[in-house]
Every structure is written in structure tokens, then in C-alpha cells.
Design a protein around this motif. Structure first.
Motif, mmCIF file in Angstrom:
data_model
loop_
_atom_site.group_PDB
_atom_site.id
_atom_site.type_symbol
_atom_site.label_atom_id
_atom_site.label_comp_id
_atom_site.label_asym_id
_atom_site.label_seq_id
_atom_site.Cartn_x
_atom_site.Cartn_y
_atom_site.Cartn_z
ATOM 1 N N GLY A 28 0.834 -1.189 0.000
ATOM 2 C CA GLY A 28 0.000 0.000 0.000
ATOM 3 C C GLY A 28 0.870 1.240 0.000
ATOM 4 N N LEU A 29 0.286 2.334 -0.422
ATOM 5 C CA LEU A 29 1.017 3.589 -0.498
ATOM 6 C C LEU A 29 0.096 4.718 -0.073
ATOM 7 C CD1 LEU A 29 3.569 5.133 -1.468
ATOM 8 C CD2 LEU A 29 2.479 5.246 -3.711
ATOM 9 N N ALA A 30 0.565 5.557 0.812
ATOM 10 C CA ALA A 30 -0.191 6.723 1.269
ATOM 11 C C ALA A 30 0.807 7.727 1.819
ATOM 12 C CB ALA A 30 -1.212 6.335 2.336
ATOM 13 N N LYS A 31 0.344 8.913 2.128
ATOM 14 C CA LYS A 31 1.222 9.906 2.731
ATOM 15 C C LYS A 31 0.456 10.706 3.770
ATOM 16 C CE LYS A 31 0.740 13.962 -0.099
ATOM 17 N NZ LYS A 31 1.496 15.088 -0.559
ATOM 18 N N THR A 32 1.205 11.355 4.615
ATOM 19 C CA THR A 32 0.592 12.199 5.630
ATOM 20 C C THR A 32 0.184 13.527 5.003
ATOM 21 O OG1 THR A 32 2.720 13.143 6.246
ATOM 22 C CG2 THR A 32 1.975 11.217 7.504
ATOM 23 N N ALA A 33 -0.564 14.278 5.762
ATOM 24 C CA ALA A 33 -0.932 15.624 5.338
ATOM 25 C C ALA A 33 0.311 16.502 5.367
ATOM 26 C CB ALA A 33 -1.991 16.192 6.278
ATOM 27 N N THR A 34 0.242 17.642 4.726
ATOM 28 C CA THR A 34 1.354 18.581 4.753
ATOM 29 C C THR A 34 0.881 19.907 5.329
ATOM 30 O OG1 THR A 34 0.899 19.309 2.491
ATOM 31 C CG2 THR A 34 2.505 17.542 2.763
ATOM 32 N N GLY A 67 7.156 12.958 21.719
ATOM 33 C CA GLY A 67 5.868 13.320 22.308
ATOM 34 C C GLY A 67 4.902 13.737 21.219
ATOM 35 N N SER A 68 4.350 14.911 21.361
ATOM 36 C CA SER A 68 3.332 15.378 20.416
ATOM 37 C C SER A 68 3.907 15.830 19.091
ATOM 38 C CB SER A 68 2.532 16.524 21.039
ATOM 39 O OG SER A 68 3.360 17.662 21.221
ATOM 40 N N GLY A 69 5.216 16.036 19.037
ATOM 41 C CA GLY A 69 5.862 16.454 17.802
ATOM 42 C C GLY A 69 5.562 17.894 17.439
ATOM 43 N N THR A 70 6.115 18.315 16.327
ATOM 44 C CA THR A 70 5.916 19.677 15.844
ATOM 45 C C THR A 70 4.450 19.935 15.552
ATOM 46 O OG1 THR A 70 8.133 19.650 14.901
ATOM 47 C CG2 THR A 70 6.633 21.348 14.100
ATOM 48 N N VAL A 71 3.794 18.953 14.951
ATOM 49 C CA VAL A 71 2.378 19.131 14.632
ATOM 50 C C VAL A 71 1.557 19.353 15.901
ATOM 51 C CG1 VAL A 71 1.703 16.678 14.627
ATOM 52 C CG2 VAL A 71 0.521 18.294 13.137
ATOM 53 N N GLY A 72 1.955 18.745 16.991
ATOM 54 C CA GLY A 72 1.242 18.919 18.261
ATOM 55 C C GLY A 72 1.324 20.338 18.790
ATOM 56 N N ILE A 73 2.519 20.903 18.761
ATOM 57 C CA ILE A 73 2.656 22.258 19.291
ATOM 58 C C ILE A 73 2.049 23.290 18.340
ATOM 59 C CG2 ILE A 73 4.968 22.821 18.429
ATOM 60 C CD1 ILE A 73 5.362 23.995 21.402
ATOM 61 N N ILE A 79 -3.910 18.057 17.060
ATOM 62 C CA ILE A 79 -3.383 16.898 16.336
ATOM 63 C C ILE A 79 -2.020 16.594 16.933
ATOM 64 C CG2 ILE A 79 -2.597 15.989 14.113
ATOM 65 C CD1 ILE A 79 -4.396 18.069 12.754
ATOM 66 N N ASP A 80 -1.812 15.350 17.371
ATOM 67 C CA ASP A 80 -0.490 14.972 17.850
ATOM 68 C C ASP A 80 0.169 14.061 16.817
ATOM 69 O OD1 ASP A 80 -1.643 12.459 18.188
ATOM 70 O OD2 ASP A 80 -1.604 12.538 20.370
ATOM 71 N N ARG A 81 1.379 13.634 17.091
ATOM 72 C CA ARG A 81 2.111 12.799 16.127
ATOM 73 C C ARG A 81 1.340 11.533 15.780
ATOM 74 N NH1 ARG A 81 6.550 10.470 17.586
ATOM 75 N NH2 ARG A 81 7.503 10.387 15.549
ATOM 76 N N ALA A 83 -1.957 10.940 15.830
ATOM 77 C CA ALA A 83 -3.106 11.261 14.976
ATOM 78 C C ALA A 83 -2.649 11.659 13.576
ATOM 79 C CB ALA A 83 -3.927 12.379 15.605
ATOM 80 N N TYR A 84 -1.525 12.348 13.499
ATOM 81 C CA TYR A 84 -0.990 12.798 12.216
ATOM 82 C C TYR A 84 -0.712 11.619 11.282
ATOM 83 C CZ TYR A 84 2.192 15.244 9.011
ATOM 84 O OH TYR A 84 2.807 15.764 7.906
ATOM 85 N N TYR A 85 -0.221 10.511 11.818
ATOM 86 C CA TYR A 85 0.116 9.345 11.004
ATOM 87 C C TYR A 85 -1.032 8.354 10.858
ATOM 88 C CZ TYR A 85 4.887 10.969 11.038
ATOM 89 O OH TYR A 85 6.018 11.731 10.862
ATOM 90 N N GLU A 86 -2.055 8.463 11.680
ATOM 91 C CA GLU A 86 -3.130 7.476 11.689
ATOM 92 C C GLU A 86 -3.824 7.343 10.332
ATOM 93 O OE1 GLU A 86 -7.355 6.663 13.968
ATOM 94 O OE2 GLU A 86 -5.894 7.999 14.885
ATOM 95 N N HIS A 87 -4.227 8.431 9.727
ATOM 96 C CA HIS A 87 -4.928 8.351 8.447
ATOM 97 C C HIS A 87 -4.033 7.802 7.344
ATOM 98 C CE1 HIS A 87 -7.792 11.410 10.228
ATOM 99 N NE2 HIS A 87 -8.496 10.325 10.022
ATOM 100 N N ALA A 88 -2.780 8.218 7.319
ATOM 101 C CA ALA A 88 -1.861 7.711 6.296
ATOM 102 C C ALA A 88 -1.677 6.203 6.431
ATOM 103 C CB ALA A 88 -0.517 8.423 6.387
ATOM 104 N N LEU A 89 -1.546 5.715 7.648
ATOM 105 C CA LEU A 89 -1.400 4.284 7.864
ATOM 106 C C LEU A 89 -2.649 3.535 7.416
ATOM 107 C CD1 LEU A 89 0.069 1.801 8.905
ATOM 108 C CD2 LEU A 89 -0.778 2.354 11.188
ATOM 109 N N THR A 90 -3.810 4.027 7.809
ATOM 110 C CA THR A 90 -5.060 3.392 7.408
ATOM 111 C C THR A 90 -5.185 3.367 5.892
ATOM 112 O OG1 THR A 90 -6.135 4.094 9.447
ATOM 113 C CG2 THR A 90 -7.575 3.466 7.630
ATOM 114 N N LEU A 91 -4.868 4.481 5.229
ATOM 115 C CA LEU A 91 -4.971 4.546 3.773
ATOM 116 C C LEU A 91 -3.959 3.624 3.089
ATOM 117 C CD1 LEU A 91 -5.604 8.359 3.412
ATOM 118 C CD2 LEU A 91 -7.250 6.507 3.029
ATOM 119 N N ALA A 92 -2.792 3.444 3.683
ATOM 120 C CA ALA A 92 -1.804 2.527 3.115
ATOM 121 C C ALA A 92 -2.272 1.076 3.205
ATOM 122 C CB ALA A 92 -0.465 2.697 3.828
ATOM 123 N N LEU A 93 -3.221 0.806 4.084
ATOM 124 C CA LEU A 93 -3.714 -0.559 4.290
ATOM 125 C C LEU A 93 -5.011 -0.865 3.556
ATOM 126 C CD1 LEU A 93 -2.971 -0.888 8.110
ATOM 127 C CD2 LEU A 93 -1.648 -1.842 6.202
#
Length: 113
Positions: A28-34, A67-73, A79-81, A83-93
Motif C-alpha cells: 500500500g502507499l499513502a502519505k501524511t498531510a502537509t 511526544g506530540s511532535g511539531t504538529v502537536g505544538i 493533532i499529535d504525532r 493522529a498525524y500518522y493514523e490516516h496515512a497508515l489506514t490509507l496505506a492498508l
């Protein structure tokens, strides 16, 4: 705390291989938001600093990438780290989630329709 193992952990292990019924590898292939980074972070990254280290320096944090990463702050915790990767992982599957609509020959990418 420590995260629970994910399906991707099994898929990525050297002992596991996923194939279709006709013995073709399945992937599967997906990417995170930007999103745009503040110039204070961009300058540090362009100078060679890793994003997590730049985040720590600019925002006065320690090990923010664990922790929450840059997206969190930047989203004030909306959105924390994870949550940021959750949709991309689901879409890759999706080809495992809905194998009935995916074949080893592929059905194209949604963005190319």
C-alpha cells in the motif's frame, strides 16, 4: 507510554511477506498531510538541523519528537504525532481492508481518477 504493536509492524518484519492469491506482492502507499512550518523552524532545518531538534530549540522543549511532535505544538494539541500518522497508515492498508476491490494488477490511485 509504549505504543501497542500495529499491523504495519508485522508487515514490515523480515519474517513476513504479504502476497495476493496469484503470488504477487501486495503493498500500500499513502502519505501524511502537509502543512507550512514557521520560518524559525525552516531556517534551522535548511541549515541542517533535524526537525525534532529544531522544534526543541524554537519552542524550548525536550525530545518533542517522542511526544506530540511539531504538529502537536503548532495545532495547540488538536493533532499529535499519532493522529498525524493514523490516516496515512489506514490509507496505506486499504488493499488489505478491502481486498475484494484490489487486484495484483492494481486498480490505480484515487488521486489519478
Amino acid at each position: 507510554g509504549k505504543r501497542k504493536p500495529l499491523v504495519v509492524d508485522l508487515m514490515a518484519s523480515s519474517q513476513s511477506k504479504f502476497y495476493t492469491a496469484d503470488k504477487q506482492p501486495q503493498y500500500g502507499l499513502a502519505k501524511t498531510a502537509t502543512f507550512m512550518l514557521p520560518s524559525s523552524l525552516t531556517k534551522l532545518i535548511k541549515s541542517g538541523m533535524e526537525l525534532g531538534d529544531a522544534d526543541d530549540k524554537v519552542f524550548g522543549r525536550v525530545k518533542s519528537k517522542h511526544g506530540s511532535g511539531t504538529v502537536g505544538i503548532l495545532t495547540d494539541g488538536m493533532i499529535d504525532r499519532a493522529a498525524y500518522y493514523e490516516h496515512a497508515l489506514t490509507l496505506a492498508l486499504v488493499s488489505w481492508i478491502r481486498p475484494d476491490v484490489y487486484s495484483s494488477k492494481g486498480s490505480g490511485f484515487a488521486s489519478s481518477l
